[in-house]
Design a protein around this motif. Structure first.
Motif, mmCIF file in Angstrom:
data_model
loop_
_atom_site.group_PDB
_atom_site.id
_atom_site.type_symbol
_atom_site.label_atom_id
_atom_site.label_comp_id
_atom_site.label_asym_id
_atom_site.label_seq_id
_atom_site.Cartn_x
_atom_site.Cartn_y
_atom_site.Cartn_z
ATOM 1 N N ALA A 124 0.839 -1.209 0.000
ATOM 2 C CA ALA A 124 0.000 0.000 0.000
ATOM 3 C C ALA A 124 0.872 1.256 0.000
ATOM 4 C CB ALA A 124 -0.933 -0.004 1.196
ATOM 5 N N TYR A 125 1.971 1.234 0.740
ATOM 6 C CA TYR A 125 2.898 2.370 0.772
ATOM 7 C C TYR A 125 3.405 2.684 -0.636
ATOM 8 C CZ TYR A 125 7.234 4.951 1.425
ATOM 9 O OH TYR A 125 8.249 5.877 1.311
ATOM 10 N N HIS A 126 3.894 1.657 -1.327
ATOM 11 C CA HIS A 126 4.436 1.871 -2.673
ATOM 12 C C HIS A 126 3.351 2.294 -3.660
ATOM 13 C CE1 HIS A 126 8.553 0.869 -1.921
ATOM 14 N NE2 HIS A 126 8.253 -0.316 -1.420
ATOM 15 N N LYS A 127 2.195 1.658 -3.582
ATOM 16 C CA LYS A 127 1.114 2.011 -4.513
ATOM 17 C C LYS A 127 0.657 3.456 -4.308
ATOM 18 C CE LYS A 127 -0.604 -2.537 -5.658
ATOM 19 N NZ LYS A 127 -1.757 -3.426 -5.722
ATOM 20 N N ALA A 128 0.605 3.913 -3.079
ATOM 21 C CA ALA A 128 0.227 5.307 -2.808
ATOM 22 C C ALA A 128 1.249 6.262 -3.401
ATOM 23 C CB ALA A 128 0.089 5.535 -1.303
ATOM 24 N N ASN A 129 2.517 5.955 -3.274
ATOM 25 C CA ASN A 129 3.561 6.803 -3.870
ATOM 26 C C ASN A 129 3.521 6.755 -5.388
ATOM 27 O OD1 ASN A 129 4.732 7.959 -1.585
ATOM 28 N ND2 ASN A 129 5.977 6.150 -1.221
ATOM 29 N N ASP A 130 3.217 5.587 -5.948
ATOM 30 C CA ASP A 130 3.170 5.437 -7.405
ATOM 31 C C ASP A 130 2.138 6.362 -8.041
ATOM 32 O OD1 ASP A 130 5.163 3.531 -7.381
ATOM 33 O OD2 ASP A 130 3.809 1.818 -7.560
ATOM 34 N N GLU A 131 1.118 6.748 -7.289
ATOM 35 C CA GLU A 131 0.080 7.646 -7.811
ATOM 36 C C GLU A 131 0.658 8.992 -8.264
ATOM 37 O OE1 GLU A 131 -3.213 7.061 -8.424
ATOM 38 O OE2 GLU A 131 -2.638 4.991 -7.997
ATOM 39 N N ASN A 132 1.815 9.361 -7.733
ATOM 40 C CA ASN A 132 2.423 10.657 -8.067
ATOM 41 C C ASN A 132 3.229 10.643 -9.359
ATOM 42 O OD1 ASN A 132 1.538 11.995 -5.672
ATOM 43 N ND2 ASN A 132 3.103 10.849 -4.557
ATOM 44 N N TYR A 133 3.496 9.473 -9.922
ATOM 45 C CA TYR A 133 4.438 9.368 -11.036
ATOM 46 C C TYR A 133 3.808 8.713 -12.267
ATOM 47 C CZ TYR A 133 7.452 10.057 -7.033
ATOM 48 O OH TYR A 133 8.007 10.555 -5.881
ATOM 49 N N SER A 134 4.150 9.248 -13.427
ATOM 50 C CA SER A 134 3.760 8.566 -14.661
ATOM 51 C C SER A 134 4.759 7.455 -14.972
ATOM 52 C CB SER A 134 3.668 9.556 -15.823
ATOM 53 O OG SER A 134 4.894 10.219 -16.015
ATOM 54 N N SER A 135 5.971 7.611 -14.491
ATOM 55 C CA SER A 135 6.980 6.550 -14.567
ATOM 56 C C SER A 135 7.962 6.772 -13.425
ATOM 57 C CB SER A 135 7.711 6.559 -15.915
ATOM 58 O OG SER A 135 8.498 7.724 -16.044
ATOM 59 N N ARG A 136 8.555 5.674 -12.970
ATOM 60 C CA ARG A 136 9.544 5.781 -11.902
ATOM 61 C C ARG A 136 10.284 4.462 -11.772
ATOM 62 N NH1 ARG A 136 8.871 1.625 -9.644
ATOM 63 N NH2 ARG A 136 7.017 0.995 -8.555
ATOM 64 N N GLY A 137 11.504 4.538 -11.235
ATOM 65 C CA GLY A 137 12.269 3.328 -11.003
ATOM 66 C C GLY A 137 13.739 3.608 -10.851
ATOM 67 N N PHE A 138 14.469 2.580 -10.471
ATOM 68 C CA PHE A 138 15.916 2.686 -10.376
ATOM 69 C C PHE A 138 16.493 2.585 -11.776
ATOM 70 C CE2 PHE A 138 14.593 1.273 -6.174
ATOM 71 C CZ PHE A 138 15.233 2.226 -5.402
ATOM 72 N N THR A 139 17.482 3.424 -12.067
ATOM 73 C CA THR A 139 17.964 3.573 -13.436
ATOM 74 C C THR A 139 18.876 2.443 -13.897
ATOM 75 O OG1 THR A 139 19.928 4.854 -12.818
ATOM 76 C CG2 THR A 139 17.863 6.088 -13.221
ATOM 77 N N GLY A 140 19.566 1.799 -13.006
ATOM 78 C CA GLY A 140 20.535 0.786 -13.423
ATOM 79 C C GLY A 140 21.883 1.380 -13.796
ATOM 80 N N TRP A 147 23.717 1.215 -3.391
ATOM 81 C CA TRP A 147 23.661 2.618 -3.766
ATOM 82 C C TRP A 147 23.170 2.668 -5.197
ATOM 83 C CZ3 TRP A 147 27.318 0.223 -0.908
ATOM 84 C CH2 TRP A 147 27.559 0.721 0.370
ATOM 85 N N LEU A 148 22.045 3.368 -5.388
ATOM 86 C CA LEU A 148 21.373 3.348 -6.681
ATOM 87 C C LEU A 148 20.921 4.756 -7.060
ATOM 88 C CD1 LEU A 148 19.042 0.455 -5.560
ATOM 89 C CD2 LEU A 148 20.927 0.163 -7.148
ATOM 90 N N ASP A 149 20.684 4.951 -8.343
ATOM 91 C CA ASP A 149 20.065 6.186 -8.827
ATOM 92 C C ASP A 149 18.618 5.887 -9.153
ATOM 93 O OD1 ASP A 149 22.276 7.904 -8.659
ATOM 94 O OD2 ASP A 149 23.063 7.177 -10.565
ATOM 95 N N TRP A 150 17.730 6.784 -8.743
ATOM 96 C CA TRP A 150 16.297 6.644 -8.959
ATOM 97 C C TRP A 150 15.841 7.813 -9.815
ATOM 98 C CZ3 TRP A 150 12.046 9.674 -8.015
ATOM 99 C CH2 TRP A 150 10.801 9.053 -7.983
ATOM 100 N N LYS A 151 14.909 7.539 -10.715
ATOM 101 C CA LYS A 151 14.370 8.598 -11.570
ATOM 102 C C LYS A 151 12.869 8.425 -11.670
ATOM 103 C CE LYS A 151 14.746 10.608 -16.168
ATOM 104 N NZ LYS A 151 15.347 10.513 -17.497
ATOM 105 N N GLY A 152 12.157 9.556 -11.572
ATOM 106 C CA GLY A 152 10.712 9.523 -11.704
ATOM 107 C C GLY A 152 10.229 10.720 -12.494
ATOM 108 N N THR A 153 9.099 10.561 -13.155
ATOM 109 C CA THR A 153 8.441 11.663 -13.864
ATOM 110 C C THR A 153 7.137 11.945 -13.140
ATOM 111 O OG1 THR A 153 9.419 10.957 -15.961
ATOM 112 C CG2 THR A 153 7.520 12.453 -16.077
ATOM 113 N N MET A 154 6.999 13.175 -12.676
ATOM 114 C CA MET A 154 5.796 13.568 -11.945
ATOM 115 C C MET A 154 4.599 13.503 -12.890
ATOM 116 S SD MET A 154 7.258 14.119 -9.032
ATOM 117 C CE MET A 154 5.823 14.616 -8.115
ATOM 118 N N LYS A 155 3.540 12.830 -12.466
ATOM 119 C CA LYS A 155 2.354 12.639 -13.295
ATOM 120 C C LYS A 155 1.657 13.974 -13.598
ATOM 121 C CE LYS A 155 -0.245 9.047 -12.418
ATOM 122 N NZ LYS A 155 -1.246 8.147 -11.787
ATOM 123 N N ALA A 156 1.558 14.843 -12.612
ATOM 124 C CA ALA A 156 0.752 16.054 -12.757
ATOM 125 C C ALA A 156 1.417 17.155 -13.581
ATOM 126 C CB ALA A 156 0.385 16.603 -11.385
#
Length: 173
Positions: free
Chosen positions: A73-89, A109-118
């Motif tokens: 539920a925590y992750h799904k609630a956060n996912d609502e903010n992004y059109s895409s998101r994830g660790f870049t590799g 140690w990772l890089d994360w990237k997300g695109t805000m949905k709104a």
């Protein structure tokens, strides 16, 4: 006699070195579990079977845990903010450490990237995650990152919504 003593000491030294468990490595089944966990996050496949039932997750705090039953539920609630998101590799680093007390931890140690949905803004940030394992299961997950850019975007999105509501109120009058 002196040669015999030196030979005995050498044998004991080499034997002791061979039986000592690795305290640091970059290759282990626990690291592979963490990589699978990251892969699952990126694909939004929240597999809680990697966790022990009593596992606790701490993201950017050390006092208030997220329990296994609540992590999806925590992750799904956060996912609502992004059109895409994830660790870049891009240049991930993984290590497993066995502490003096025998506790097994995997750090990454990772890089994360997300695109805000709104608003379509891109956010990129480094993240440190660490996982404690017992019997091959995650019993503790800790993550730290600087959420400032995400928070500022969410505040700007909310402010824009409020402006739109104010404009609608003015139009009604």
């Amino acid at each position: 006699m002196k040669k015999l003593f030196i030979l005995a000491m050498s044998v004991m030294l080499f034997t002791a070195c061979e039986t000592q468990k690795k305290r640091y490595t970059q290759q282990s089944s626990e690291i592979e579990t963490v990589k699978k966990h990251i892969e699952n996050y990126n694909s939004k496949n929240y597999d809680t079977s990697l966790y022990a039932d009593s596992s606790k997750t701490f993201f950017n705090n050390s006092k208030t845990p997220i329990l296994v039953k609540d992590i999806v539920a925590y992750h799904k609630a956060n996912d609502e903010n992004y059109s895409s998101r994830g660790f870049t590799g891009e240049d991930p680093e993984y290590e497993m450490v066995v502490t003096d007390e025998g506790k097994v931890w995997v750090n990454c140690w990772l890089d994360w990237k997300g695109t805000m949905k709104a608003n379509g803004n891109n956010v990129k940030m480094p993240i440190h995650l660490t996982y404690q394992f017992i019997d091959g299961k995650i019993v503790r997950e800790v993550g730290y990152w600087d959420p400032t850019e995400v928070v500022l975007n969410l505040q700007a999105i909310e402010a824009e919504k409020n402006l739109d509501l104010d404009d609608e109120d003015e139009d009604i009058k």
